[in-house]
Design a protein around this motif. Structure first.
Motif: not given
Length: 203
Positions: A130-147
């Motif tokens: 909640q604090a970092l505004a992480i949500g389902p749109e971040h599933d599968h997102a690469p961790l070495d890139a934005e955001p």
DNA sequence: ATGACGATGCACT
DNA sequence: GTGCATCGTCATG
């Protein structure tokens, strides 16, 4: 000590979750510039009865079986989101990010969380998302890139180890890790066994 | 189609 | 410490 040595150390996502979870304690995690120091993690892998990956790939846990170095984000209790880093030499590994020490964008986090208490801003996987505004749109997102911006600790910090939180299976495994003495943990680490020469202490 | 069950957080006693 | 909101996912029929 050439120039190459001065480059920031890189995270090695191929490491087993149990190892990687410890390496992440003291690391910096920012999402769109908001975040802080990771102070609590839990390790899961495909051999673990408590892991979402134990019964193989499904629609929800697909990220755990994809490339390492990506996020696995899932919904908890129909209400909260939880962030994992996919890792390991074998498919099905991940580290649950359970708590941060807020450092950057504290005012933004306060607003998102609706609380002023800095020790409650990111203390727990749902609160952290909640604090970092992480949500389902971040599933599968690469961790070495934005955001995302992630940097390993400069030196291994003092660490505590204990049983994981909220499980009905795999309750005995000591796969929860924390920054010793941190006030930003989601909860205290019950003393599992006395440590020789250090007396009974809790973090 | 349906039911059981959460890798939780919050209010409350 | 206890109760419970809330809903997506998965196993089952």
């Amino acid at each position: 000590m050439g120039q190459e040595r001065r480059r920031a150390a890189r995270l090695c996502f191929e490491r087993p979750a149990e190892v990687f979870a410890q390496a992440l304690i003291g690391a910096t995690l920012l999402v769109n510039g908001v975040g802080g120091i990771i102070v609590e993690t839990e390790a899961y892998d495909a051999t673990d009865p408590a892991s979402h990956s134990v019964n193989g790939p499904t629609r929800r846990n697909a990220a755990m079986f994809g490339p390492v170095g990506r996020a696995y984000v899932y919904r908890s209790y129909g209400l909260h989101w939880c962030l994992n880093f996919v890792c390991g030499p074998r498919p099905g590994g991940a580290v649950l990010i359970r708590a941060l020490e807020p450092r950057e964008g504290v005012e933004i986090m306060r607003r998102r969380r609706g609380t002023d208490d800095p020790t409650r801003l990111c203390a727990g996987p749902g609160r952290l998302c909640q604090a970092l505004a992480i949500g389902p749109e971040h599933d599968h997102a690469p961790l070495d890139a934005e955001p995302f911006q992630i940097a390993p600790p400069e030196a291994p910090p003092p660490m505590v180890r204990g049983t994981r939180v909220g499980l009905s299976r795999g309750v005995e495994a000591l796969l929860r890790f924390g920054l010793a003495e941190s006030p930003f943990l989601s909860r205290r680490f019950p003393l599992v066994a006395p440590i020789a020469g250090q007396g009974a202490r809790r973090s």
